[in-house]
Design a protein around this motif. Structure first.
Motif, PDB file in Angstrom:
ATOM      1  N   ALA A   1       5.107  46.130 -19.146  1.00  0.00           N
ATOM      2  CA  ALA A   1       3.684  45.785 -19.079  1.00  0.00           C
ATOM      3  C   ALA A   1       3.539  44.293 -19.308  1.00  0.00           C
ATOM      4  O   ALA A   1       3.940  43.790 -20.365  1.00  0.00           O
ATOM      5  CB  ALA A   1       2.873  46.567 -20.120  1.00  0.00           C
ATOM      6  N   ASN A   2       2.992  43.598 -18.314  1.00  0.00           N
ATOM      7  CA  ASN A   2       2.846  42.148 -18.388  1.00  0.00           C
ATOM      8  C   ASN A   2       4.189  41.478 -18.701  1.00  0.00           C
ATOM      9  O   ASN A   2       4.260  40.558 -19.518  1.00  0.00           O
ATOM     10  CB  ASN A   2       1.791  41.773 -19.438  1.00  0.00           C
ATOM     11  N   THR A   3       5.208  41.956 -18.057  1.00  0.00           N
ATOM     12  CA  THR A   3       6.571  41.467 -18.286  1.00  0.00           C
ATOM     13  C   THR A   3       7.279  41.101 -16.993  1.00  0.00           C
ATOM     14  O   THR A   3       7.890  40.039 -16.889  1.00  0.00           O
ATOM     15  CB  THR A   3       7.403  42.529 -19.029  1.00  0.00           C
ATOM     16  N   LEU A   4       7.215  41.985 -15.985  1.00  0.00           N
ATOM     17  CA  LEU A   4       7.958  41.757 -14.740  1.00  0.00           C
ATOM     18  C   LEU A   4       7.586  40.424 -14.101  1.00  0.00           C
ATOM     19  O   LEU A   4       8.447  39.727 -13.558  1.00  0.00           O
ATOM     20  CB  LEU A   4       7.693  42.906 -13.769  1.00  0.00           C
ATOM     21  N   ALA A   5       6.320  40.056 -14.194  1.00  0.00           N
ATOM     22  CA  ALA A   5       5.857  38.785 -13.610  1.00  0.00           C
ATOM     23  C   ALA A   5       6.460  37.572 -14.304  1.00  0.00           C
ATOM     24  O   ALA A   5       6.386  36.463 -13.784  1.00  0.00           O
ATOM     25  CB  ALA A   5       4.332  38.708 -13.670  1.00  0.00           C
ATOM     26  N   HIS A   6       7.047  37.787 -15.491  1.00  0.00           N
ATOM     27  CA  HIS A   6       7.596  36.682 -16.283  1.00  0.00           C
ATOM     28  C   HIS A   6       9.037  36.319 -15.921  1.00  0.00           C
ATOM     29  O   HIS A   6       9.535  35.294 -16.374  1.00  0.00           O
ATOM     30  CB  HIS A   6       7.579  37.046 -17.778  1.00  0.00           C
ATOM     31  N   ILE A   7       9.719  37.188 -15.162  1.00  0.00           N
ATOM     32  CA  ILE A   7      11.170  37.058 -15.021  1.00  0.00           C
ATOM     33  C   ILE A   7      11.535  36.494 -13.645  1.00  0.00           C
ATOM     34  O   ILE A   7      11.335  37.158 -12.628  1.00  0.00           O
ATOM     35  CB  ILE A   7      11.862  38.421 -15.226  1.00  0.00           C
ATOM     36  N   PRO A   8      12.047  35.266 -13.574  1.00  0.00           N
ATOM     37  CA  PRO A   8      12.293  34.627 -12.276  1.00  0.00           C
ATOM     38  C   PRO A   8      13.352  35.327 -11.427  1.00  0.00           C
ATOM     39  O   PRO A   8      13.231  35.374 -10.207  1.00  0.00           O
ATOM     40  CB  PRO A   8      12.713  33.204 -12.644  1.00  0.00           C
ATOM     41  N   ASP A   9      14.397  35.877 -12.046  1.00  0.00           N
ATOM     42  CA  ASP A   9      15.454  36.535 -11.267  1.00  0.00           C
ATOM     43  C   ASP A   9      15.056  37.987 -11.020  1.00  0.00           C
ATOM     44  O   ASP A   9      15.613  38.931 -11.605  1.00  0.00           O
ATOM     45  CB  ASP A   9      16.795  36.445 -11.992  1.00  0.00           C
ATOM     46  N   ILE A  10      14.100  38.173 -10.138  1.00  0.00           N
ATOM     47  CA  ILE A  10      13.548  39.491  -9.857  1.00  0.00           C
ATOM     48  C   ILE A  10      14.593  40.429  -9.273  1.00  0.00           C
ATOM     49  O   ILE A  10      14.568  41.649  -9.507  1.00  0.00           O
ATOM     50  CB  ILE A  10      12.315  39.365  -8.921  1.00  0.00           C
ATOM     51  N   ASN A  11      15.553  39.880  -8.542  1.00  0.00           N
ATOM     52  CA  ASN A  11      16.601  40.716  -7.956  1.00  0.00           C
ATOM     53  C   ASN A  11      17.500  41.320  -9.032  1.00  0.00           C
ATOM     54  O   ASN A  11      17.844  42.503  -8.975  1.00  0.00           O
ATOM     55  CB  ASN A  11      17.429  39.914  -6.951  1.00  0.00           C
ATOM     56  N   SER A  12      17.854  40.531 -10.022  1.00  0.00           N
ATOM     57  CA  SER A  12      18.702  41.041 -11.093  1.00  0.00           C
ATOM     58  C   SER A  12      17.983  42.117 -11.898  1.00  0.00           C
ATOM     59  O   SER A  12      18.599  43.097 -12.334  1.00  0.00           O
ATOM     60  CB  SER A  12      19.134  39.895 -12.016  1.00  0.00           C
ATOM     61  N   VAL A  13      16.667  41.955 -12.088  1.00  0.00           N
ATOM     62  CA  VAL A  13      15.887  42.961 -12.808  1.00  0.00           C
ATOM     63  C   VAL A  13      15.915  44.295 -12.070  1.00  0.00           C
ATOM     64  O   VAL A  13      16.173  45.352 -12.662  1.00  0.00           O
ATOM     65  CB  VAL A  13      14.424  42.497 -12.992  1.00  0.00           C
ATOM     66  N   PHE A  14      15.662  44.263 -10.764  1.00  0.00           N
ATOM     67  CA  PHE A  14      15.643  45.511 -10.004  1.00  0.00           C
ATOM     68  C   PHE A  14      17.042  46.109  -9.845  1.00  0.00           C
ATOM     69  O   PHE A  14      17.191  47.335  -9.795  1.00  0.00           O
ATOM     70  CB  PHE A  14      14.955  45.316  -8.658  1.00  0.00           C
ATOM     71  N   GLN A  15      18.065  45.275  -9.795  1.00  0.00           N
ATOM     72  CA  GLN A  15      19.431  45.798  -9.816  1.00  0.00           C
ATOM     73  C   GLN A  15      19.677  46.560 -11.118  1.00  0.00           C
ATOM     74  O   GLN A  15      20.293  47.627 -11.124  1.00  0.00           O
ATOM     75  CB  GLN A  15      20.439  44.656  -9.697  1.00  0.00           C
ATOM     76  N   GLY A  16      19.183  45.990 -12.209  1.00  0.00           N
ATOM     77  CA  GLY A  16      19.345  46.622 -13.516  1.00  0.00           C
ATOM     78  C   GLY A  16      18.598  47.937 -13.607  1.00  0.00           C
ATOM     79  O   GLY A  16      19.102  48.922 -14.167  1.00  0.00           O
ATOM     80  N   ILE A  17      17.374  47.973 -13.073  1.00  0.00           N
ATOM     81  CA  ILE A  17      16.581  49.202 -13.086  1.00  0.00           C
ATOM     82  C   ILE A  17      17.248  50.265 -12.224  1.00  0.00           C
ATOM     83  O   ILE A  17      17.353  51.437 -12.617  1.00  0.00           O
ATOM     84  CB  ILE A  17      15.146  48.913 -12.615  1.00  0.00           C
ATOM     85  N   GLU A  18      17.729  49.863 -11.045  1.00  0.00           N
ATOM     86  CA  GLU A  18      18.419  50.797 -10.152  1.00  0.00           C
ATOM     87  C   GLU A  18      19.657  51.372 -10.839  1.00  0.00           C
ATOM     88  O   GLU A  18      19.973  52.566 -10.704  1.00  0.00           O
ATOM     89  CB  GLU A  18      18.812  50.080  -8.863  1.00  0.00           C
TER      90      GLU A  18
END
Length: 408
Positions: A171-188
């Motif tokens: 919540a009000n976090t994803l927009a803060h993280i510049p390496d969006i690809n690494s975040v979604f890799q981690g979630i996947e």
């Protein structure tokens, strides 16, 4: 140090500059007097990607300079947001058959977050936050916490230690993280096959409709639309199966995300795709119009303050990240706003970033009630009005700049 991009952070396509707000300090870097001389600035300029729709910052300070051991924002200062988090924790249990042994992970849970309410009910959980002071606060409440930045590498460690997650939250976090690809890799990597990822962040449609440009500051490297979120999801074999428009943060969208084909797609999704089609976030004129509205908002707001300040004292209610953008973009200092009041201990007796307006506690505010108060935390106006009903609001008047500069 800052990170500057010449290409989209997600798909690496060419970007188109949108609105440039000029030199800006770090929004949450409230300063002691002796720290002012060493204050750092960066260029707050936005752009959009014609390929994936993603609206983003061109330059951003390094995350380590934004999220650290002295992070200024504590979520528990807002009763409204605590109620909001509590309600979502109940919804997870009721609507998604969450069992106590199922692992729920929250990325950026601050001083407690949604997993705090799951913890109180005896559910398996893990919070992740890079700022040590808020992580320590969450830990003191009994929350299982990792003080770290979330990315693909961390997800592998979490998977080894805790296993896969039934639900991942932010919540009000994803927009803060510049390496969006690494975040979604981690979630996947972490999400069970039938698991869900739920994220909510400021919504680009609200930003443009309300001209709430104060949503744009260093931490918000992205402002998502349904289209841009959908494009990100597709790359990682996810799809959005439902959306929920929220009033939080001045207008947010909550996205319900699953692995492709795992859940029925709600009619809400097409409803908001149709809405965004009318706005057309791929048309350059949309961004030119937003830029013009920002400039008009700035001029109207400054003119209003100049008029009112001739015979009145004006203060600002809430030392917020949003107000840092407003005050610096509009060049508002103590000539127009005498002081800011706030209840957060890490901000009191410091100065606002860039324009150096003094920040005083609530007792000072009560002892020195101004004639007018600017709603620095306008997105919490209902909560503020309720608190001040029998205090400031008896004789004082409120000022806002959203959706237009006016006295309420």
């Amino acid at each position: 140090m800052t990170m500057r991009t010449n290409n989209c952070r997600f798909c690496e396509s060419d970007i188109v500059e949108a609105v440039n707000f000029g030199k800006m300090p770090i929004a949450n870097a409230f300063l002691k007097k002796e720290e002012i001389k060493n204050e750092t600035f960066f260029e707050l300029a936005t752009c959009y990607c014609p390929q994936c729709f993603l609206f983003q910052l061109i330059e951003q300070p390094n995350p380590e300079s934004l999220f650290h051991e002295n992070y200024a924002f504590f979520a528990n200062t807002s009763n409204y947001m605590q109620k909001h988090f509590s309600e979502l924790s109940n919804k997870l249990i009721e609507n998604f058959d969450l069992k106590k042994n199922d692992l729920t992970i929250e990325i950026g849970n601050n001083d407690g977050g949604m997993v705090k309410y799951l913890k109180d009910k005896g559910f398996n959980h893990l919070g992740i936050d890079p700022s040590k002071n808020v992580s320590d606060a969450a830990k003191s409440k009994g929350v299982n916490i990792l003080n770290n930045f979330f990315n693909f590498e961390l997800s592998k460690k979490i998977k080894n230690l805790y296993g896969k997650a039934k639900i991942i939250l932010s919540a009000n976090t994803l927009a803060h993280i510049p390496d969006i690809n690494s975040v979604f890799q981690g979630i996947e990597n972490l999400l069970e096959d039938d698991g869900i990822y739920i994220t909510e962040d400021p919504y680009q449609v609200d930003l443009f409709n309300k001209t709430s440009y104060d949503q744009i500051y260093d931490e918000h490297v992205f402002i998502f639309s349904l289209n841009s979120m959908n494009n990100i999801c597709k790359k990682y074999n996810f799809e959005i199966f439902d959306v929920e428009h929220l009033e939080t943060a001045g207008g947010s969208m909550r996205y319900y995300i699953c692995k492709i084909g795992k859940r029925k797609i709600s009619s809400n999704v097409n409803k908001y795709f149709d809405l965004e089609k009318k706005i057309n976030f791929l048309q350059n004129s949309t961004y030119i119009d937003f830029k013009n509205k920002c400039e008009q908002s700035k001029n109207n707001f400054v003119n209003l303050l100049e008029k009112l300040s001739k015979n009145n004292i004006i203060a600002s209610y809430g030392a917020t990240s949003k107000s840092t953008t407003i005050f610096n973009y509009c060049q508002i200092d103590t000539k127009l706003i005498k002081y800011i009041t706030d209840t957060t201990s890490t901000k009191i007796n410091k100065f606002s970033p860039g324009m150096h307006i003094p920040i005083y506690d609530y007792k000072f505010f009560n002892d020195n009630l101004p004639d007018y108060c600017f709603l620095g935390a306008w997105n919490h106006s209902d909560e503020i009005f309720k608190k001040e009903k029998n205090n400031f609001s008896v004789n004082g008047k409120w000022i806002t700049h959203v959706p237009e500069a006016r006295v309420i």
